[in-house]
Design a protein around this motif. Structure first.
Motif, PDB file in Angstrom:
ATOM      1  N   MET A  45       5.200  68.793  37.768  1.00  0.00           N
ATOM      2  CA  MET A  45       6.667  67.965  37.230  1.00  0.00           C
ATOM      3  C   MET A  45       6.759  68.363  35.965  1.00  0.00           C
ATOM      4  SD  MET A  45       6.803  63.523  37.371  1.00  0.00           S
ATOM      5  CE  MET A  45       8.196  63.497  36.660  1.00  0.00           C
ATOM      6  N   PRO A  46       6.210  68.551  35.079  1.00  0.00           N
ATOM      7  CA  PRO A  46       6.122  69.872  33.426  1.00  0.00           C
ATOM      8  C   PRO A  46       7.234  70.750  34.059  1.00  0.00           C
ATOM      9  CG  PRO A  46       4.307  68.617  33.581  1.00  0.00           C
ATOM     10  CD  PRO A  46       5.130  68.457  35.135  1.00  0.00           C
ATOM     11  N   LEU A  47       6.547  71.883  35.172  1.00  0.00           N
ATOM     12  CA  LEU A  47       7.613  72.863  35.481  1.00  0.00           C
ATOM     13  C   LEU A  47       8.819  73.115  36.000  1.00  0.00           C
ATOM     14  CD1 LEU A  47       4.529  74.649  37.755  1.00  0.00           C
ATOM     15  CD2 LEU A  47       5.432  75.214  35.439  1.00  0.00           C
ATOM     16  N   MET A  48       8.911  71.435  36.609  1.00  0.00           N
ATOM     17  CA  MET A  48      10.730  71.494  37.288  1.00  0.00           C
ATOM     18  C   MET A  48      11.440  70.466  35.938  1.00  0.00           C
ATOM     19  SD  MET A  48      10.294  69.518  39.976  1.00  0.00           S
ATOM     20  CE  MET A  48       8.455  69.256  41.486  1.00  0.00           C
ATOM     21  N   TRP A  49      10.399  70.218  35.021  1.00  0.00           N
ATOM     22  CA  TRP A  49      11.720  69.462  33.255  1.00  0.00           C
ATOM     23  C   TRP A  49      11.251  71.392  32.693  1.00  0.00           C
ATOM     24  CZ3 TRP A  49       7.981  68.286  28.335  1.00  0.00           C
ATOM     25  CH2 TRP A  49       8.782  68.258  27.618  1.00  0.00           C
ATOM     26  N   ILE A  50      10.359  72.149  33.068  1.00  0.00           N
ATOM     27  CA  ILE A  50      11.091  73.503  31.983  1.00  0.00           C
ATOM     28  C   ILE A  50      11.723  74.361  32.075  1.00  0.00           C
ATOM     29  CG2 ILE A  50       9.927  75.353  31.186  1.00  0.00           C
ATOM     30  CD1 ILE A  50       7.438  74.233  30.567  1.00  0.00           C
ATOM     31  N   ILE A  51      11.739  74.385  33.725  1.00  0.00           N
ATOM     32  CA  ILE A  51      12.931  75.219  33.999  1.00  0.00           C
ATOM     33  C   ILE A  51      14.310  74.360  34.719  1.00  0.00           C
ATOM     34  CG2 ILE A  51      14.000  75.770  36.888  1.00  0.00           C
ATOM     35  CD1 ILE A  51      11.152  76.102  38.065  1.00  0.00           C
ATOM     36  N   SER A  52      14.519  73.235  34.230  1.00  0.00           N
ATOM     37  CA  SER A  52      15.325  72.329  34.053  1.00  0.00           C
ATOM     38  C   SER A  52      16.266  72.794  32.848  1.00  0.00           C
ATOM     39  CB  SER A  52      15.920  70.913  34.744  1.00  0.00           C
ATOM     40  OG  SER A  52      15.213  71.046  35.831  1.00  0.00           O
ATOM     41  N   SER A  53      14.909  72.942  32.078  1.00  0.00           N
ATOM     42  CA  SER A  53      16.065  72.207  30.691  1.00  0.00           C
ATOM     43  C   SER A  53      15.853  73.707  30.256  1.00  0.00           C
ATOM     44  CB  SER A  53      14.723  72.003  29.691  1.00  0.00           C
ATOM     45  OG  SER A  53      14.148  71.440  29.842  1.00  0.00           O
ATOM     46  N   CYS A 108      15.195  65.805  36.040  1.00  0.00           N
ATOM     47  CA  CYS A 108      13.514  66.151  36.775  1.00  0.00           C
ATOM     48  C   CYS A 108      13.316  65.065  37.963  1.00  0.00           C
ATOM     49  CB  CYS A 108      12.803  66.032  36.134  1.00  0.00           C
ATOM     50  SG  CYS A 108      10.863  67.224  36.403  1.00  0.00           S
ATOM     51  N   PRO A 109      13.206  63.914  38.188  1.00  0.00           N
ATOM     52  CA  PRO A 109      12.389  63.104  38.575  1.00  0.00           C
ATOM     53  C   PRO A 109      13.533  62.915  40.031  1.00  0.00           C
ATOM     54  CG  PRO A 109      12.941  61.812  37.459  1.00  0.00           C
ATOM     55  CD  PRO A 109      13.724  63.032  36.713  1.00  0.00           C
ATOM     56  N   THR A 110      12.731  62.777  41.234  1.00  0.00           N
ATOM     57  CA  THR A 110      13.511  62.846  43.050  1.00  0.00           C
ATOM     58  C   THR A 110      13.881  61.455  43.121  1.00  0.00           C
ATOM     59  OG1 THR A 110      11.628  64.503  43.419  1.00  0.00           O
ATOM     60  CG2 THR A 110      12.780  63.132  45.202  1.00  0.00           C
ATOM     61  N   ASP A 111      15.352  61.991  43.813  1.00  0.00           N
ATOM     62  CA  ASP A 111      15.177  60.033  43.831  1.00  0.00           C
ATOM     63  C   ASP A 111      15.242  59.328  44.730  1.00  0.00           C
ATOM     64  OD1 ASP A 111      17.840  58.327  42.705  1.00  0.00           O
ATOM     65  OD2 ASP A 111      18.041  58.605  44.589  1.00  0.00           O
ATOM     66  N   LEU A 146       9.593  59.355  32.376  1.00  0.00           N
ATOM     67  CA  LEU A 146       9.489  58.488  30.612  1.00  0.00           C
ATOM     68  C   LEU A 146       8.509  59.371  29.661  1.00  0.00           C
ATOM     69  CD1 LEU A 146      10.390  56.439  29.623  1.00  0.00           C
ATOM     70  CD2 LEU A 146       8.286  54.723  29.527  1.00  0.00           C
ATOM     71  N   PRO A 147       7.153  59.500  29.734  1.00  0.00           N
ATOM     72  CA  PRO A 147       7.348  60.511  28.700  1.00  0.00           C
ATOM     73  C   PRO A 147       7.540  62.018  28.608  1.00  0.00           C
ATOM     74  CG  PRO A 147       5.037  59.602  30.048  1.00  0.00           C
ATOM     75  CD  PRO A 147       6.694  59.246  31.089  1.00  0.00           C
ATOM     76  N   LEU A 148       7.956  62.420  29.698  1.00  0.00           N
ATOM     77  CA  LEU A 148       8.913  63.715  29.628  1.00  0.00           C
ATOM     78  C   LEU A 148      10.379  63.442  28.389  1.00  0.00           C
ATOM     79  CD1 LEU A 148       8.192  66.114  33.179  1.00  0.00           C
ATOM     80  CD2 LEU A 148       7.304  65.568  30.933  1.00  0.00           C
ATOM     81  N   VAL A 149      10.927  62.190  28.934  1.00  0.00           N
ATOM     82  CA  VAL A 149      12.242  61.605  28.541  1.00  0.00           C
ATOM     83  C   VAL A 149      12.090  61.335  27.064  1.00  0.00           C
ATOM     84  CG1 VAL A 149      14.424  61.146  28.549  1.00  0.00           C
ATOM     85  CG2 VAL A 149      12.926  61.391  30.709  1.00  0.00           C
ATOM     86  N   MET A 150      10.837  60.890  26.476  1.00  0.00           N
ATOM     87  CA  MET A 150      11.025  59.877  25.196  1.00  0.00           C
ATOM     88  C   MET A 150      10.103  61.173  24.194  1.00  0.00           C
ATOM     89  SD  MET A 150      11.319  57.380  25.180  1.00  0.00           S
ATOM     90  CE  MET A 150      11.457  56.824  24.150  1.00  0.00           C
ATOM     91  N   LEU A 151       9.742  62.785  24.356  1.00  0.00           N
ATOM     92  CA  LEU A 151       9.120  63.211  23.641  1.00  0.00           C
ATOM     93  C   LEU A 151      10.143  64.122  22.767  1.00  0.00           C
ATOM     94  CD1 LEU A 151       6.869  64.516  22.864  1.00  0.00           C
ATOM     95  CD2 LEU A 151       6.803  66.260  24.579  1.00  0.00           C
ATOM     96  N   PRO A 152      11.595  64.231  23.879  1.00  0.00           N
ATOM     97  CA  PRO A 152      12.580  64.895  22.582  1.00  0.00           C
ATOM     98  C   PRO A 152      13.218  64.273  22.439  1.00  0.00           C
ATOM     99  CG  PRO A 152      12.723  65.054  25.325  1.00  0.00           C
ATOM    100  CD  PRO A 152      11.691  64.883  24.778  1.00  0.00           C
TER     101      PRO A 152
END
Length: 406
Positions: free
Chosen positions: A101-109, A131-134, A171-177
Motif C-alpha cells: 500500500m505505501p508503495l502504491m501510494w508513493i507511485i500514484s502520488s 490507493c485502495p482496491t475497490d 485512512l492513515p495515508l489520506v489523513m497524513l497529508p
C-alpha cells in the motif's frame, strides 16, 4: 418531488433489469458498476433529468452514500471468505498491506505530481485516495460463474481480503497529508495517537468485540428458539449498520470496523447459517452499490476533466499500468497465493479504483476544501471502471483456457 421519483424509477429499474440478466452480463465486457455509471451520466450530464446540486450538499450526500455502500460490500466479503482465511493468510496480507500500500501510494502520488500542476500535498492526498482496491468493481473478477469456473480460489479470496482491508487502512495515508496541511507542527503526533492509535486500532477493537458479541447473541437466541427465519436473514445487514454508525460515533475508522465485525461474527456462525447470511448480504450489496455509481455518473466534473487535457489522459493510463502491477510483481515472493507468475500478473492488473476513491476524495474535500482531489479521483475511477470492467470477463476466460484453475 419529480426528481425523486425519476431517481427511484431509475434505481429500481436498473437493479431489476440487471438482476434479471446478471448471468450474461457477468460473462460480457459490460460490468454492472459500469452500466450503472453510464446510466448516471445519461440521466444527468447528457439528458439533464437529475441535478444532485439541487438535493442539498451533494458532496456530503456522496460521501455518506459511498460509506454505506462500502460497509455493505465489506460485510459481504467477510461472509464470503472461508472462515479462517484472513488468519491463515496473515503473512501474505501483511506484505500486501504494509509494504504494498505505501508503495502504491508513493507511485500514484508521484505520477499525479508529474502529470498534473498540483502541490505536493494535493498529489499525496490524490495518491492515497486512489490507493485502495475497490471491492465492488473487483467483484466481477472474484465472484460469479466466470470467476468460479476459471480462476483459482487463492487468487479470488486474497484479492477480496486485500480489497476489504485496504479500504479501511487507506485512512492513515489520506489523513497524513491532511494533518500536515492543517498543522505541520503537531501532525505526526496526532497521526500516531489519534489516527493510528484510536481510529485504526480502536476500529479493530470495536469491530472485534461487536462481531463476537453479535455472534454469541445469535447462537444464544437460536438455542432458546427466540429467533425466526426472517429476523435471522437480516441480522448481518443490521450488524453492518450498527458497526458503521457506532464506530463513526466513537470517532474510529468505521469502514475497517465493519469488515472486522464481519470477520469476528463469521467465526461464530457456519454451514447453512453462513450461506444464508452471505446470500442476503450479496443481494443487499447489489441493491445499494449500483446507485452509488449512478450518483457518481450524475456528478462527474466534465469541465474540470476537460481542463486537464492530455495530462489527465496520461495520468489515467499511467496509474492503471504502474500503480499496482510493478508492486505486486515485486512482492510476489512474499505473497504465497500469488507466487505463480500468471496469477501475479492477474492480481497486479485487477486492482480497480472505485467507491473507496470517491469516499476518500469526499473526506479530503470536507477536511480541506480541495476539489482537485475529487476531480482526479473521479477521472481515475471512471477510467478504471471502463478498463477493468471490460477486461475482467475476457481475461478470466483466457486464464481458464490457458492455465485452468491451478
Amino acid at each position: 418531488m419529480s426528481e425523486l421519483n425519476i431517481a427511484l424509477a431509475l434505481i429500481g429499474g436498473t437493479v431489476l433489469i440487471t438482476g434479471l440478466v446478471s448471468r450474461p452480463l457477468n460473462r460480457s465486457i459490460l460490468s454492472l458498476p459500469l452500466l450503472a455509471f453510464l446510466l448516471g451520466v445519461l440521466a444527468g450530464p447528457v439528458l439533464g433529468w437529475l441535478h444532485p446540486a439541487s438535493w442539498g450538499h451533494e458532496m456530503k450526500i456522496l460521501e455518506e452514500v459511498a460509506r454505506v455502500s462500502l460497509g455493505v460490500s465489506l460485510m459481504g466479503i467477510a461472509l464470503r471468505l472461508p472462515p479462517r482465511f484472513v488468519f491463515d493468510r496473515v503473512r501474505a496480507l501483511t506484505a500486501i498491506l504494509v509494504l504494498g500500500m505505501p508503495l502504491m501510494w508513493i507511485i500514484s502520488s508521484g505520477l499525479a505530481l508529474g502529470f498534473l500542476d498540483v502541490a505536493l500535498m494535493t498529489a499525496l492526498m490524490l495518491g492515497a485516495s486512489v490507493c485502495p482496491t475497490d471491492p465492488v468493481v473487483s467483484s466481477s473478477i472474484v465472484t460469479g460463474g466466470v470467476a468460479n469456473e476459471n480462476l483459482p480460489g487463492r487468487f479470488r479470496h486474497t484479492l477480496s481480503a486485500e480489497a476489504a482491508l485496504n479500504d479501511g487502512l487507506a485512512l492513515p495515508l489520506v489523513m497524513l497529508p491532511i494533518l500536515l496541511i492543517k498543522s505541520s507542527d503537531t501532525a505526526l503526533q496526532e497521526w500516531l495517537v489519534h489516527v493510528l492509535g484510536w481510529q485504526v486500532l480502536g476500529g479493530v477493537a470495536i469491530g472485534s468485540m461487536l462481531g463476537y458479541l453479535a455472534g454469541k447473541a445469535l447462537r444464544a437466541a437460536e438455542a432458546r428458539d427466540l429467533i425466526d427465519q426472517p429476523s435471522f436473514l437480516v441480522t448481518t445487514l443490521a450488524l453492518t449498520l450498527l458497526a458503521l454508525g457506532g464506530a463513526k460515533l466513537l470517532g474510529t475508522d468505521s469502514i475497517l470496523a465493519v469488515f472486522v465485525t464481519g470477520i469476528a461474527f463469521d467465526q461464530q456462525v457456519g454451514g447453512k447459517d453462513r450461506s444464508e447470511e452471505s446470500e442476503i448480504q450479496e443481494a443487499v450489496n447489489m441493491f445499494l452499490t449500483l446507485p452509488v455509481f449512478m450518483l457518481v455518473g450524475l456528478m462527474i466534473p466534465w469541465s474540470d476533466w476537460l481542463s486537464l487535457g492530455w495530462a489527465g489522459l496520461g495520468l489515467a493510463l499511467a496509474i492503471l499500468v504502474l500503480r499496482r502491477l510493478p508492486v505486486i510483481l515485486l512482492l510476489r515472493p512474499a505473497v504465497r497465493p500469488w507466487r505463480d507468475l500468471p496469477v501475479a500478473f492477474l492480481a497486479g492488473w485487477f486492482g480497480p479504483i472505485g467507491v473507496a476513491a470517491v469516499f476518500y476524495s469526499m473526506l479530503v474535500y470536507r477536511e480541506t476544501g480541495n476539489e482537485t482531489v475529487w476531480v482526479g479521483a473521479s477521472l481515475l475511477m471512471a477510467a478504471s471502471l471502463v478498463v477493468h470492467g471490460m477486461t475482467a470477463a475476457p481475461i478470466a476466460k483466457y486464464f481458464g483456457r490457458r492455465y485452468g484453475k491451478r
